[in-house]
Design an enzyme around this catalytic site. Structure first.
Site, PDB file in Angstrom:
ATOM      1  N   ASP A  16       0.932   2.475   3.807  1.00 10.32           N
ATOM      2  CA  ASP A  16       0.079   3.568   3.307  1.00 10.32           C
ATOM      3  C   ASP A  16       0.915   4.848   3.159  1.00 10.32           C
ATOM      4  O   ASP A  16       0.464   5.958   3.505  1.00 10.32           O
ATOM      5  CB  ASP A  16      -1.132   3.808   4.210  1.00 10.32           C
ATOM      6  CG  ASP A  16      -2.214   4.631   3.490  1.00 10.32           C
ATOM      7  OD1 ASP A  16      -2.004   5.002   2.316  1.00 10.32           O
ATOM      8  OD2 ASP A  16      -3.273   4.897   4.100  1.00 10.32           O
ATOM      9  N   HIS A  53       0.840  -1.208   0.000  1.00 14.01           N
ATOM     10  CA  HIS A  53       0.000   0.000   0.000  1.00 14.01           C
ATOM     11  C   HIS A  53       0.875   1.258   0.000  1.00 14.01           C
ATOM     12  O   HIS A  53       1.257   1.763   1.066  1.00 14.01           O
ATOM     13  CB  HIS A  53      -0.930  -0.005   1.208  1.00 14.01           C
ATOM     14  CG  HIS A  53      -2.049   0.976   1.100  1.00 14.01           C
ATOM     15  ND1 HIS A  53      -3.337   0.696   1.465  1.00 14.01           N
ATOM     16  CD2 HIS A  53      -2.084   2.253   0.648  1.00 14.01           C
ATOM     17  CE1 HIS A  53      -4.109   1.748   1.247  1.00 14.01           C
ATOM     18  NE2 HIS A  53      -3.363   2.716   0.753  1.00 14.01           N
ATOM     19  N   HIS A  55       3.101  14.091   1.003  1.00 14.55           N
ATOM     20  CA  HIS A  55       2.524  15.414   0.708  1.00 14.55           C
ATOM     21  C   HIS A  55       3.619  16.448   0.909  1.00 14.55           C
ATOM     22  O   HIS A  55       4.496  16.275   1.762  1.00 14.55           O
ATOM     23  CB  HIS A  55       1.351  15.719   1.649  1.00 14.55           C
ATOM     24  CG  HIS A  55       0.140  14.887   1.396  1.00 14.55           C
ATOM     25  ND1 HIS A  55      -0.595  14.961   0.237  1.00 14.55           N
ATOM     26  CD2 HIS A  55      -0.465  13.937   2.158  1.00 14.55           C
ATOM     27  CE1 HIS A  55      -1.609  14.104   0.296  1.00 14.55           C
ATOM     28  NE2 HIS A  55      -1.545  13.459   1.444  1.00 14.55           N
ATOM     29  N   HIS A  97      -5.813  -0.461   5.443  1.00 15.66           N
ATOM     30  CA  HIS A  97      -5.593   0.372   6.644  1.00 15.66           C
ATOM     31  C   HIS A  97      -6.650   0.229   7.760  1.00 15.66           C
ATOM     32  O   HIS A  97      -7.363   1.182   8.096  1.00 15.66           O
ATOM     33  CB  HIS A  97      -5.412   1.855   6.285  1.00 15.66           C
ATOM     34  CG  HIS A  97      -6.294   2.415   5.197  1.00 15.66           C
ATOM     35  ND1 HIS A  97      -7.658   2.386   5.257  1.00 15.66           N
ATOM     36  CD2 HIS A  97      -5.979   3.043   4.038  1.00 15.66           C
ATOM     37  CE1 HIS A  97      -8.144   2.971   4.175  1.00 15.66           C
ATOM     38  NE2 HIS A  97      -7.160   3.374   3.420  1.00 15.66           N
ATOM     39  N   HIS A 148       1.631   5.152  -2.069  1.00 16.61           N
ATOM     40  CA  HIS A 148       1.254   6.187  -3.038  1.00 16.61           C
ATOM     41  C   HIS A 148       2.538   6.746  -3.648  1.00 16.61           C
ATOM     42  O   HIS A 148       3.288   7.449  -2.959  1.00 16.61           O
ATOM     43  CB  HIS A 148       0.452   7.302  -2.354  1.00 16.61           C
ATOM     44  CG  HIS A 148      -0.851   6.817  -1.794  1.00 16.61           C
ATOM     45  ND1 HIS A 148      -2.034   6.822  -2.520  1.00 16.61           N
ATOM     46  CD2 HIS A 148      -1.166   6.268  -0.593  1.00 16.61           C
ATOM     47  CE1 HIS A 148      -3.012   6.315  -1.779  1.00 16.61           C
ATOM     48  NE2 HIS A 148      -2.517   5.965  -0.610  1.00 16.61           N
ATOM     49  N   LEU A 149       2.779   6.418  -4.916  1.00  9.89           N
ATOM     50  CA  LEU A 149       4.013   6.895  -5.566  1.00  9.89           C
ATOM     51  C   LEU A 149       3.814   8.256  -6.229  1.00  9.89           C
ATOM     52  O   LEU A 149       4.776   8.890  -6.638  1.00  9.89           O
ATOM     53  CB  LEU A 149       4.526   5.871  -6.582  1.00  9.89           C
ATOM     54  CG  LEU A 149       5.132   4.590  -6.006  1.00  9.89           C
ATOM     55  CD1 LEU A 149       5.562   3.637  -7.128  1.00  9.89           C
ATOM     56  CD2 LEU A 149       6.318   4.887  -5.097  1.00  9.89           C
ATOM     57  N   ASP A 177      -8.839   3.402  -3.511  1.00  8.69           N
ATOM     58  CA  ASP A 177      -8.222   3.895  -2.275  1.00  8.69           C
ATOM     59  C   ASP A 177      -8.069   5.417  -2.247  1.00  8.69           C
ATOM     60  O   ASP A 177      -7.683   6.043  -3.229  1.00  8.69           O
ATOM     61  CB  ASP A 177      -6.851   3.264  -2.067  1.00  8.69           C
ATOM     62  CG  ASP A 177      -6.226   3.721  -0.759  1.00  8.69           C
ATOM     63  OD1 ASP A 177      -6.756   3.360   0.296  1.00  8.69           O
ATOM     64  OD2 ASP A 177      -5.238   4.481  -0.803  1.00  8.69           O
ATOM     65  N   ASN A 198      -4.664   6.552  -7.120  1.00  5.50           N
ATOM     66  CA  ASN A 198      -5.174   7.939  -7.044  1.00  5.50           C
ATOM     67  C   ASN A 198      -4.123   8.961  -7.490  1.00  5.50           C
ATOM     68  O   ASN A 198      -3.809   9.905  -6.795  1.00  5.50           O
ATOM     69  CB  ASN A 198      -5.723   8.264  -5.648  1.00  5.50           C
ATOM     70  CG  ASN A 198      -4.679   8.174  -4.545  1.00  5.50           C
ATOM     71  OD1 ASN A 198      -3.638   7.552  -4.715  1.00  5.50           O
ATOM     72  ND2 ASN A 198      -4.954   8.806  -3.412  1.00  5.50           N
TER      73      ASN A 198
END
Ligand code: DOR
Length: 430
Positions: free
Chosen positions: A311, A66, A315, A238, A68-69, A158, A100
């Protein structure tokens, strides 16, 4: 030279039931032998990198299911190159990346783009997870067959739940045809509406709108019912609440095809962190109560929760360093997860083999990807861990492009020394 001899390592390969001190020989990048006291001729030794492990752990290359690249579209937060560099520095030899992105990974073209970019630039394996619904809008299913064929290993929306129960039913039915895993972001949007943190005494004290446990539990219950109805393979992402753990435990007992993951922040932190008003602790689902954290630990211990994933949600400062209400949700995790997993071993929640299974063979089995065990004769993918070293986590030294790490400054124990991916050194600390 890709010849390595690891002397006296603690080899932990839960898929093969191995936990023993042994020597590991790698020749031309291939795993040749695992044996206590391997005898090797002097002439040979000149061509081998020798490492004295002195009890350090040698485990199959870790897999984070899990992540986010952020590429394509938000390369200022992370890229396939930077995210996978962070992965190998954290001991991961593979990551599954969430859809996403911008554009959303809802077509074969985006999946192929990710795989091509990964082929050129990634430091480790990248397994794309595609969207359930077009544009994550929860209205129309994507083309699961094409996505599977182009390399997607699972589907999920997700970051958002699939609110329409009929669409989720169809997704589970459709996914069965292609043997795709359906990953559920379990959140009832009506119950969570406007929520910024866990609903409880602390949200009341701070005057921040809360997200009740029921927002997660209700959707976990629904998705379990739909998995039971359809026979589709369901994975709960999660897990953060006691209720979710209970529901998954009961469903597994009844033979429903459901698996589950949690993340280090849910078994380590609680909503009391929010008293600082620091948005680094803002995440979705939110950090919960101490009772929830305890239940998540029990779920890990009794096997209800199969996987520890990070996860990893990078940011930029721009999105995080702002008023709590407007700050983005999410935490990075690739470079801080391992010592937190080891904390579970030190405090007796998991034994070493169980802990390693949750970051190796369990996620690879669930995703159906060829990782998670030390296969003799094959190009070797492994992680070397020094479980004893004490240090302070410093996110300024991370490979990730983002700095939203809630564990910055924490005193921890255990660190990655070396990550080998397909016979090559992808990360070495020295
Ligand atoms: O906090 C979160 N951030 N939760 C999610 O489900 C998505 C993620 C993100 O993409 O930033």
């Amino acid at each position: 030279m890709q010849n390595f001899l690891f002397r006296r390592g603690r080899v932990i390969d839960p898929a093969r039931g191995i936990d023993q001190v042994a020597d590991v020989l790698v020749v031309d990048g291939r795993l040749m032998d695992i044996q206590p006291d391997l005898k090797i001729g002097m002439d040979w030794l000149a061509n081998v990198h020798q490492f004295d492990m002195d009890g350090k752990w040698i485990v199959p290359g870790m897999l984070d299911m899990h992540v986010h690249l952020r590429e394509p579209g938000e390369e200022y937060k992370e890229t396939i190159a930077s995210g996978t560099r962070a992965a190998v520095a954290g001991g991961y030899a593979g990551v599954a990346c969430m859809p996403n992105t911008k554009p959303v990974n809802d077509t074969a073209a985006v999946t192929q783009f990710i795989l091509e970019k990964a082929r050129q630039e990634a430091a480790c394996h990248v397994f794309p997870v595609a969207a359930i619904s077009r544009g994550l809008q929860g209205e129309h299913l994507t083309e699961f067959g094409e996505l599977r064929e182009s390399g997607a290993v699972a589907v999920t929306d997700d970051g958002r739940p699939v609110m329409n129960s009929l669409l989720m039913r169809r997704a589970l039915e459709y996914a069965r045809i292609f043997d795709l895993l359906v990953i559920s972001h379990a959140e009832d949007l009506a119950l969570a509406e406007g929520g910024l943190m866990n609903e409880g005494p602390i949200s009341t004290l701070l005057g921040l709108r809360g997200i009740p446990n029921a927002a997660e539990d209700a959707m976990v219950a629904r998705d379990i019912l739909l998995a039971e109805l359809t026979g589709g393979r369901l994975h709960i992402a999660h897990v953060s609440t006691a209720g979710s753990v209970r529901l998954v435990r009961d469903a597994k007992k009844r033979g429903v095809p459901v698996t589950a993951e949690t993340a280090p922040h849910y078994f380590t932190l609680t909503d009391s962190e929010l008293l600082s008003f620091d948005a680094v602790f803002k995440v979705n689902p939110p950090l919960r109560s101490a009772e929830d954290r305890e239940s998540v630990r029990e779920g890990l211990a009794d096997g209800t929760i199969d996987v520890i994933a990070t996860d990893h949600a990078p940011h930029s400062l721009l999105e995080k360093d702002t008023e709590f209400e407007y700050a983005a949700s999410g935490m990075i995790g690739l470079e801080s997860a391992l010592p937190l997993v080891l904390e579970l071993v030190r405090c007796g929640v998991l034994d070493a083999s169980k802990a390693i299974s949750k970051v190796t063979c369990n996620p690879s089995k669930i995703l159906g990807v060829p990782m998670g065990t030390l296969n003799p004769g094959k190009a070797v993918t492994l992680t070397v861990i020094d479980p004893k070293v004490d240090y302070i986590l410093d996110c300024k030294s991370f490979e990730s492009k983002s700095r939203n790490c809630p564990f910055h400054g924490r005193q921890v124990q255990g660190r990655v020394e070396l990550t080998l991916v397909e016979g090559k050194i992808a990360y070495s600390r020295s």
